[in-house]
Design a protein around this motif. Structure first.
Motif, PDB file in Angstrom:
ATOM      1  N   VAL A  94      10.066   0.272  -0.801  1.00 53.35           N
ATOM      2  CA  VAL A  94       9.806   1.196  -1.908  1.00 53.35           C
ATOM      3  C   VAL A  94       8.332   1.031  -2.241  1.00 53.35           C
ATOM      4  N   VAL A  95       7.519   2.008  -1.861  1.00 49.64           N
ATOM      5  CA  VAL A  95       6.076   1.875  -1.986  1.00 49.64           C
ATOM      6  C   VAL A  95       5.520   2.875  -2.986  1.00 49.64           C
ATOM      7  N   ALA A  96       4.486   2.448  -3.697  1.00 48.43           N
ATOM      8  CA  ALA A  96       3.790   3.326  -4.643  1.00 48.43           C
ATOM      9  C   ALA A  96       2.352   2.842  -4.781  1.00 48.43           C
ATOM     10  N   GLU A  97       1.568   3.591  -5.536  1.00 52.95           N
ATOM     11  CA  GLU A  97       0.161   3.225  -5.718  1.00 52.95           C
ATOM     12  C   GLU A  97       0.013   1.966  -6.564  1.00 52.95           C
ATOM     13  N   THR A  98       0.965   1.720  -7.470  1.00 52.71           N
ATOM     14  CA  THR A  98       0.928   0.517  -8.298  1.00 52.71           C
ATOM     15  C   THR A  98       2.275  -0.190  -8.235  1.00 52.71           C
ATOM     16  N   ARG A  99       2.271  -1.496  -8.554  1.00 53.98           N
ATOM     17  CA  ARG A  99       3.517  -2.248  -8.549  1.00 53.98           C
ATOM     18  C   ARG A  99       4.475  -1.748  -9.618  1.00 53.98           C
TER      19      ARG A  99
ATOM     20  N   GLU B 263       4.780   1.292 -10.791  1.00 59.17           N
ATOM     21  CA  GLU B 263       5.392   2.545 -10.339  1.00 59.17           C
ATOM     22  C   GLU B 263       6.455   2.269  -9.277  1.00 59.17           C
ATOM     23  N   ALA B 264       6.180   1.330  -8.386  1.00 56.23           N
ATOM     24  CA  ALA B 264       7.148   0.988  -7.352  1.00 56.23           C
ATOM     25  C   ALA B 264       8.420   0.411  -7.964  1.00 56.23           C
ATOM     26  N   GLN B 265       8.285  -0.445  -8.959  1.00 58.36           N
ATOM     27  CA  GLN B 265       9.455  -1.015  -9.622  1.00 58.36           C
ATOM     28  C   GLN B 265      10.265   0.058 -10.336  1.00 58.36           C
ATOM     29  N   GLU B 266       9.595   1.037 -10.931  1.00 56.67           N
ATOM     30  CA  GLU B 266      10.292   2.149 -11.574  1.00 56.67           C
ATOM     31  C   GLU B 266      11.066   2.966 -10.539  1.00 56.67           C
ATOM     32  N   LYS B 267      10.452   3.195  -9.384  1.00 54.68           N
ATOM     33  CA  LYS B 267      11.121   3.946  -8.316  1.00 54.68           C
ATOM     34  C   LYS B 267      12.349   3.176  -7.817  1.00 54.68           C
ATOM     35  N   TYR B 268      12.204   1.884  -7.682  1.00 57.97           N
ATOM     36  CA  TYR B 268      13.315   1.049  -7.213  1.00 57.97           C
ATOM     37  C   TYR B 268      14.463   1.074  -8.215  1.00 57.97           C
ATOM     38  N   ALA B 269      14.152   1.042  -9.490  1.00 60.51           N
ATOM     39  CA  ALA B 269      15.193   1.094 -10.520  1.00 60.51           C
ATOM     40  C   ALA B 269      15.960   2.410 -10.443  1.00 60.51           C
ATOM     41  N   ARG B 270      15.243   3.518 -10.198  1.00 58.13           N
ATOM     42  CA  ARG B 270      15.913   4.821 -10.097  1.00 58.13           C
ATOM     43  C   ARG B 270      16.829   4.869  -8.875  1.00 58.13           C
TER      44      ARG B 270
ATOM     45  N   ALA C 165      11.369  -4.585   0.173  1.00 62.23           N
ATOM     46  CA  ALA C 165       9.965  -4.783  -0.159  1.00 62.23           C
ATOM     47  C   ALA C 165       9.561  -3.707  -1.163  1.00 62.23           C
ATOM     48  N   VAL C 166       9.203  -4.128  -2.370  1.00 58.54           N
ATOM     49  CA  VAL C 166       8.856  -3.203  -3.446  1.00 58.54           C
ATOM     50  C   VAL C 166       7.441  -3.507  -3.907  1.00 58.54           C
ATOM     51  N   GLY C 167       6.581  -2.502  -3.893  1.00 61.24           N
ATOM     52  CA  GLY C 167       5.221  -2.739  -4.356  1.00 61.24           C
ATOM     53  C   GLY C 167       4.231  -1.771  -3.756  1.00 61.24           C
ATOM     54  N   THR C 168       2.979  -2.180  -3.750  1.00 60.82           N
ATOM     55  CA  THR C 168       1.921  -1.361  -3.159  1.00 60.82           C
ATOM     56  C   THR C 168       1.957  -1.506  -1.635  1.00 60.82           C
ATOM     57  N   ALA C 169       1.167  -0.710  -0.966  1.00 65.47           N
ATOM     58  CA  ALA C 169       1.088  -0.814   0.495  1.00 65.47           C
ATOM     59  C   ALA C 169       0.652  -2.210   0.916  1.00 65.47           C
ATOM     60  N   LYS C 170      -0.269  -2.797   0.174  1.00 61.35           N
ATOM     61  CA  LYS C 170      -0.724  -4.155   0.499  1.00 61.35           C
ATOM     62  C   LYS C 170       0.400  -5.166   0.310  1.00 61.35           C
TER      63      LYS C 170
ATOM     64  N   GLU D 129       7.905   9.647   4.592  1.00 60.55           N
ATOM     65  CA  GLU D 129       6.588  10.252   4.359  1.00 60.55           C
ATOM     66  C   GLU D 129       5.684   9.261   3.632  1.00 60.55           C
ATOM     67  N   GLU D 130       6.226   8.612   2.612  1.00 61.26           N
ATOM     68  CA  GLU D 130       5.437   7.652   1.828  1.00 61.26           C
ATOM     69  C   GLU D 130       5.028   6.447   2.673  1.00 61.26           C
ATOM     70  N   PHE D 131       5.935   5.971   3.518  1.00 61.00           N
ATOM     71  CA  PHE D 131       5.604   4.833   4.370  1.00 61.00           C
ATOM     72  C   PHE D 131       4.503   5.209   5.358  1.00 61.00           C
ATOM     73  N   ALA D 132       4.638   6.391   5.970  1.00 66.42           N
ATOM     74  CA  ALA D 132       3.639   6.834   6.942  1.00 66.42           C
ATOM     75  C   ALA D 132       2.270   7.031   6.290  1.00 66.42           C
ATOM     76  N   ASP D 133       2.259   7.529   5.065  1.00 67.02           N
ATOM     77  CA  ASP D 133       0.998   7.832   4.395  1.00 67.02           C
ATOM     78  C   ASP D 133       0.337   6.608   3.766  1.00 67.02           C
ATOM     79  N   LEU D 134       1.130   5.639   3.313  1.00 68.63           N
ATOM     80  CA  LEU D 134       0.584   4.515   2.561  1.00 68.63           C
ATOM     81  C   LEU D 134       0.593   3.188   3.323  1.00 68.63           C
ATOM     82  N   VAL D 135       1.732   2.828   3.905  1.00 68.93           N
ATOM     83  CA  VAL D 135       1.862   1.507   4.516  1.00 68.93           C
ATOM     84  C   VAL D 135       1.269   1.462   5.922  1.00 68.93           C
ATOM     85  N   VAL D 136       1.510   2.502   6.712  1.00 66.02           N
ATOM     86  CA  VAL D 136       0.997   2.502   8.090  1.00 66.02           C
ATOM     87  C   VAL D 136      -0.522   2.315   8.140  1.00 66.02           C
TER      88      VAL D 136
END
Length: 442
Positions: free
Chosen positions: A288-293, A295-302, A375-380, A410-417
């Protein structure tokens, strides 16, 4: 260890050909399939192009042959809560995926339980031809009661299934290897297309199977599909170590990953005279990836809010062959013995580092993604965790379990890759022509 010598990750997108995959309840997520219909080719074409843009090795299609019916001796809860239901036949979308891409492979789960080796070989060779050599077979023998009920058979014992599976593979190998490389002459003057002397007639008379005939397909680009396995029991690990080119495993933490890698490599060398490390170990991971930790935690909760408790319990019951509705929600799963998939049950037992896990907790953990780490957090943050699993846990890559689709990929390809590529831990281009060449590269 320098950056240039560190192993590069292999990535696969883990989905099912259905309305929902391995995170129960995602069909109701606000971001799931916006403007897409899973039953239409356009959805799969987009998913495939997204994964290829992210330079994944393959889309890996799991399967189940019938709705689970262990929970309360019925499939009602499975149907009610869309627990991997409805699910379409997996191999039907292979040509759609590979026609939309140039490099992406497809791993397809096909059961040996109710199909003869002859037709299995013909189907897989046909798909390998149509894809230009980009097909893998996840070999399964059907573990759930619902599948055997649906096909009108009495479920066999686990040990007997592996005996049958060994003979099944023996027939498959004979068929795939029956055409010599120069068997096709294609001489238009004489009219001779192929030399019968160079195409072996397979004569197999075994305990479980009989086959007398030539393989109906000429050799495909890979000869055989890439052979994939998810063996987790003692017998399953032996089968995987003997036959597999890549193995999918679910372990909740790095210690369990490390133990599994060590055990598989010992079996490879000690029992089957195969080089340690020659089989790729691909571990399950949900991200679960986002620009900030935050935001990622909020996405994971949803994501977790979408999980229906009864559906979670019904899925866990189906996978492990035990009706957990008969247990108190506060009962400890470590005290319960299951007849189903042993290795995946260990992912629940060790989900809290070995601390007691209740039935209620286990169902919700399992419904998030089969007990695999999240794994929940930023791309890093996510790249850090993946590197830890590769460097300390023995992972060669990851089976990325879907949440809401196609957004999670899409998010993984754009942020984590891009982050993995920046670290030198992921390819920047495909180098092989076939799935085997890409998947087995270091």
């Amino acid at each position: 260890m320098t950056t240039t010598t560190k192993k590069k990750a292999h990535l696969l997108g883990f989905i099912q050909h259905g309305v929902n995959s391995h995170a129960t309840g995602m069909w109701r997520h606000v971001k799931d399939k916006i403007g897409w219909d899973f039953a239409r080719p356009e959805y799969w074409q987009h998913m495939a192009r997204t994964m290829e843009r992210g330079m994944f090795d393959a889309m890996f299609i799991a399967d189940e042959l019938a709705p689970y019916n262990t929970h309360e001796d019925s499939s009602d809860a499975i149907v009610k809560w869309a627990v991997q239901c409805p699910t379409h036949e997996p191999s039907t979308i292979v040509p759609i995926i590979t026609a939309a891409t140039r490099h992406l492979g497809v791993g397809v789960t096909l059961s040996t339980a109710f199909e003869h080796p002859y037709s299995m070989c013909r189907r897989l060779s046909s798909l390998d031809h149509l894809s230009g050599g980009r097909v893998a077979w996840n070999i399964v023998s059907s573990y759930s009661k619902s599948e055997w009920d649906a096909y009108g058979h009495t479920m066999t014992e686990r040990s007997g299934r592996y005996d049958r599976l060994e003979e099944y593979m023996e027939v498959c190998y004979q068929l795939w290897d029956s055409w010599e490389p120069d068997a096709i002459i294609a001489d238009k003057v004489s009219g001779i297309y192929a030399d019968p002397a160079k195409i072996k007639v397979v004569h197999h008379e075994g305990k479980y199977y009989k086959c007398h005939g030539r393989h109906f397909c000429a050799p495909s680009p890979q000869g055989r599909p890439v052979l994939w396995q998810a063996g987790s029991s003692n017998q399953g690990r032996d089968f995987a170590a003997k036959h597999a080119e890549a193995i999918f495993a679910v372990h909740p933490n790095v210690d369990r990953m490390k133990q599994y890698a060590s055990d598989l490599n010992e079996r490879l060398a000690g029992k089957f005279d195969r080089k340690p490390g020659s089989v790729k170990l691909i571990y399950g991971l949900q991200t679960v990836v986002a620009e900030t930790r935050a935001e990622a935690q909020e996405k994971y909760a949803r994501i977790k809010e979408c999980i229906p408790p009864e559906g979670a319990l019904a899925w866990m019951s189906g996978h492990f062959g035990l009706d957990f509705s008969k247990f108190d929600g506060d009962a400890i799963v470590q005290n319960i013995e299951v007849p189903g998939i042993q290795g995946l049950f260990e992912s629940i037992i060790y989900a809290k580092g070995g601390a007691p896990v209740t039935v209620k907790e286990a169902a919700m953990i399992y419904a998030q993604g089969m007990g695999m780490p999240v794994a929940v957090g930023t791309a890093k943050d996510i790249a850090d965790q993946m590197e830890h699993y590769m460097d300390d846990g023995g992972a060669d890559g990851f089976m990325l379990a879907a949440t809401y689709t196609p957004g999670c990929f899409e998010e993984f390809a754009d942020l984590v890759v891009p982050e993995l590529q920046r670290r030198g831990r992921f390819r920047t281009q495909y180098t092989g022509a076939t799935l085997r060449e890409n998947l087995l590269e270091d």
